[in-house]
Design a protein around this motif. Structure first.
Motif, PDB file in Angstrom:
ATOM      1  N   ARG B  63      -5.613  -2.459  -2.844  1.00  0.00           N
ATOM      2  CA  ARG B  63      -4.794  -1.968  -3.671  1.00  0.00           C
ATOM      3  C   ARG B  63      -3.241  -1.989  -3.082  1.00  0.00           C
ATOM      4  N   CYS B  64      -2.879  -1.847  -2.083  1.00  0.00           N
ATOM      5  CA  CYS B  64      -1.567  -0.985  -1.563  1.00  0.00           C
ATOM      6  C   CYS B  64      -0.829  -2.136  -1.396  1.00  0.00           C
ATOM      7  N   ASP B  65       0.533  -2.904  -1.991  1.00  0.00           N
ATOM      8  CA  ASP B  65       1.182  -3.735  -1.974  1.00  0.00           C
ATOM      9  C   ASP B  65       2.725  -3.213  -1.548  1.00  0.00           C
ATOM     10  N   CYS B  67       5.044  -0.966  -2.164  1.00  0.00           N
ATOM     11  CA  CYS B  67       6.050  -0.662  -2.169  1.00  0.00           C
ATOM     12  C   CYS B  67       6.750   0.148  -1.162  1.00  0.00           C
ATOM     13  N   MET B 207       0.350   1.348  -7.787  1.00  0.00           N
ATOM     14  CA  MET B 207      -1.021   0.938  -7.820  1.00  0.00           C
ATOM     15  C   MET B 207      -2.607   1.827  -7.823  1.00  0.00           C
TER      16      MET B 207
END
Lengths: 430, 268
Positions: B63-65, B67, B207
């Protein structure tokens, strides 16, 4: 006893020069105290740099002085007599300077007392504190014991001419020495015991210094050979420093009659052997690691041998090992000048090697990121230079009070025409 | 001369002092080893008091994008300068050449190398299993930074930013403001968590990639309120921990999903 009584102009010029460097270091340290370690070039990754390298280097150098004197004393090598005082003084002064560096490196030096109040025996820092203070004490005793008869000689020969303060000092420090057989027996016994004790003590100091690095799981330091590596490095750099110090003081104090070329040659042979041993340790480490090229040690090896730090590493290999060994091995350069140059190269290169142990070990990432660069600030450079200047300065001031050549030992060993020799020794030492 | 009773007692007193100080010296290390091993499932209704939690975290890498809201929230909460990333986002390329992001907070190791090497016991483990630093004790030697295999420790090289007056009461659980010349690190916002709030990073993650977890109740939850039973979630999603081979026994689990090597070893 000229340097003891009336030093020449040259003496004061050198003292002034060295004092200036020490003073600049003090000013730099005050700035660091005020601003915090942010005035250094250190960063979140490379959080140890010049100071920790300096600590390992100066304490290491000390061992060479202690070892030269202790081992040669125990093996009864007669040629050591004119060198032992210089070597022992250097040993004490350099460990004094080296022991200051952990304090300089500390974020909160005013909390130093916590090391005793809350000390954790499981931490290598505490091992260092214990080992270094014990070694410093033993080193001071090792310097002082053979000094007693010489202090007595100063007391007897200079008398009131020494001035009231010195007269008092010599009188007290001589501990009533009159050279009776019983006193000589006790002194000899005591010196032998300290000489025996100081060898394992020095080994312990450099082993625990190595453990400071070895107990972390950093690939560059994760090596079982680290402690012997440090001990050998200390001896190698230390003997080189003894040569350098001997050459400098021989020239400045006109000791050519006592310290001959053969002394340099003997010391140079020891230095060459230790250098070859150090090269062998490196070879053994790099071959086994380079063959496997495991991720961590492999990338360090790459960084050091072909990567960004390769110029420094090869400078060490060539300038610190190969060239000095050749200078000693080849008969054309095996003289005072050649040996002194070799020793100077070894001393500088061994400092560089310590830097190359400390910094890349931290600069290499343990998490998925890249190597971080560290460059020392002028504060770190000033403090390092000041420390290097402090050692000869302390030695010169020490030799203002005490004879640079052990009168007693020269006598003991020569044992011919005592009075004449003593006069001559005092004349030269003075 | 025979030893008098007084002398004997004095000598024994000296020995006792030595033994006692030795005792103090070893005690923190023994605590570390006596903590319950993470591998053993907590005994249901065991002898741990109900209100006593054992905090942990789970990071869902799928899930980590990247940001970095978590890093920003952490720095705002703790008044940290930019270079102090108690939670740090690494951009990583996996073995298939894909890029992904990996947040790294303090692993809150069961067997913390940083704690073992501290010469003055400034670093300690709280009763809830969180590794904290007593910044009134730390001497700033930075051996813990060298010892931490996850680069999770940060040194205050300069005077840290000044928070408003009302905050000026630093304690290990909420070390704000930081102290110059000492080491700081992620405290898993234990100060908030004890009040039933989420850690600043978990709260800030849009997220829902970060979970706070409790090993006693075996519950994990994120900013979106998704709640799972920790052991089942980790086994179903192949949860793994970083650098298992070092035997630090971290309390932070990762869930991969981009073809990363499970051990988290082969980052390029």
């Amino acid at each position: 006893m000229r340097p003891i009584m009336r030093p020449g102009q040259f003496f004061w010029v050198v003292v002034a020069g060295l004092s200036t460097l020490v003073l600049l270091a003090l000013i730099a340290y005050l700035e660091q105290l005020k601003e915090g370690l942010g005035v250094t070039g250190l960063n979140q990754r490379v959080s140890w740099g010049f100071y920790i390298s300096d600590m390992v280097f100066f304490i290491g150098v000390s061992y060479g002085g202690a070892m030269t004197s202790a081992i040669l004393r125990l093996t009864n090598a007669p040629w050591r007599a004119p060198l032992s005082r210089l070597a022992e003084t250097m040993a004490v002064m350099s460990v004094l300077v080296g022991a200051v560096f952990p304090l300089i490196d500390m974020g909160r030096p005013e909390r130093m007392i916590y090391l005793f109040r809350y000390g954790q025996v499981g931490s290598p820092v505490l091992w260092d504190v214990i080992a270094v203070t014990t070694y410093l004490t033993a080193g001071a005793v090792f310097l002082y014991l053979p000094l007693i008869p010489d202090i007595a000689a100063c007391r007897d020969r200079l008398g009131p001419a020494a001035g009231r303060v010195r007269e008092f000092l010599y009188d007290r420090l001589a501990l009533g020495w009159h050279g009776t057989p019983a006193q000589k027996h006790v002194l000899e016994w005591g010196t032998t015991v300290v000489a025996i004790v100081i060898i394992p003590l020095a080994v312990s100091v450099h082993s625990v210094l190595a453990f400071l690095f070895g107990v972390t799981s950093r690939p560059a330091w994760d090596s079982t050979i680290l402690a012997p590596y440090f001990v050998l490095a200390a001896m190698f750099s230390g003997v080189a420093t003894v040569i350098l110090v001997t050459a400098a003081f021989r020239w400045a104090y006109h000791l050519e009659a006592y310290i001959e070329e053969k002394h340099f040659k003997y010391l140079a042979y020891i230095m060459m052997t230790l250098g070859a041993g150090y090269g062998y340790f490196m070879f053994a480490e790099y071959l086994t690691e380079g063959y496997k090229m495991h991720q961590g040690p492999g990338s360090i090896l790459e960084l050091l041998l072909v990567g960004r730090l390769a110029p420094f590493m090869w400078l060490f290999g060539v300038g610190g090992l190969i060239v000095p060994i050749l200078l000693v091995a080849l008969p054309w350069t095996r003289n005072v000048a050649g040996i002194s140059v070799a020793a100077l190269a070894v001393v500088l290169a061994m400092w560089l090697k310590r830097f190359l142990i400390v910094v890349p070990g931290l600069a290499q990432p343990l998490m998925p990121s890249s190597v971080v660069i560290y460059w020392p600030s002028r504060v770190e450079i000033a403090i390092t230079l000041g420390a290097a200047a402090a050692i000869p300065l302390l030695m010169m001031l020490f030799f203002r009070l005490f004879p640079i050549i052990s009168i007693f030992e020269i006598e003991e060993i020569a044992a011919t025409d005592t009075t004449h020799h003593e006069e001559a020794a005092i004349g030269a030492a003075g | 001369m025979p030893i008098s009773r007084r002398e004997l007692l004095q000598a024994l007193g000296a020995v006792a002092v030595f033994v006692l100080t030795g005792e103090v010296g070893w005690s923190t290390m023994r605590d570390v080893n006596s903590q319950p091993a993470i591998a053993a499932p907590p005994a249901p209704g065991g002898d741990v008091p109900k209100e006593q939690h054992q905090w942990a975290a789970v990071v869902d890498l799928r899930r980590c994008d990247g940001c970095t809201y978590c890093t920003d929230a952490c720095q705002t909460t703790h008044f940290l300068p930019k270079e102090m990333e108690w939670i740090k986002i690494y951009e990583v390329q996996d073995t298939n050449g894909n890029r992904f992001f990996m947040p790294r907070l303090c692993m809150q190791c069961e067997n913390p190398p940083c704690l073992k090497v501290c010469p003055v016991a400034a670093t300690f483990k709280s009763s809830e299993g969180v590794i904290l630093v007593n910044q009134d004790r730390c001497i700033g030697c930075r051996l813990c930074m060298a010892a931490c295999p996850y680069e999770a420790r940060y040194f205050n090289f300069r005077q840290p930013p000044r928070p408003p007056k009302s905050f000026d009461n630093p304690m290990p659980e909420f070390p704000v403001p930081q102290r110059k010349g000492t080491v700081g690190k992620c405290v898993l916002c234990v100060h908030y968590v004890d009040q039933g709030k989420l850690p600043a990073c978990v709260e800030a993650c849009p997220m829902g990639a970060l979970y706070i977890a409790d090993l006693n109740t075996r519950v994990m939850t994120n900013s979106s309120g998704e709640t799972y039973e920790m052991s089942r979630y980790l086994s179903e999603n192949d949860g793994f921990r970083l650098k298992e081979e070092l035997n630090t026994s971290p309390r932070v689990w990762y869930v991969a999903g981009h073809g990363q090597t499970i051990e988290g070893q082969h980052w390029s």
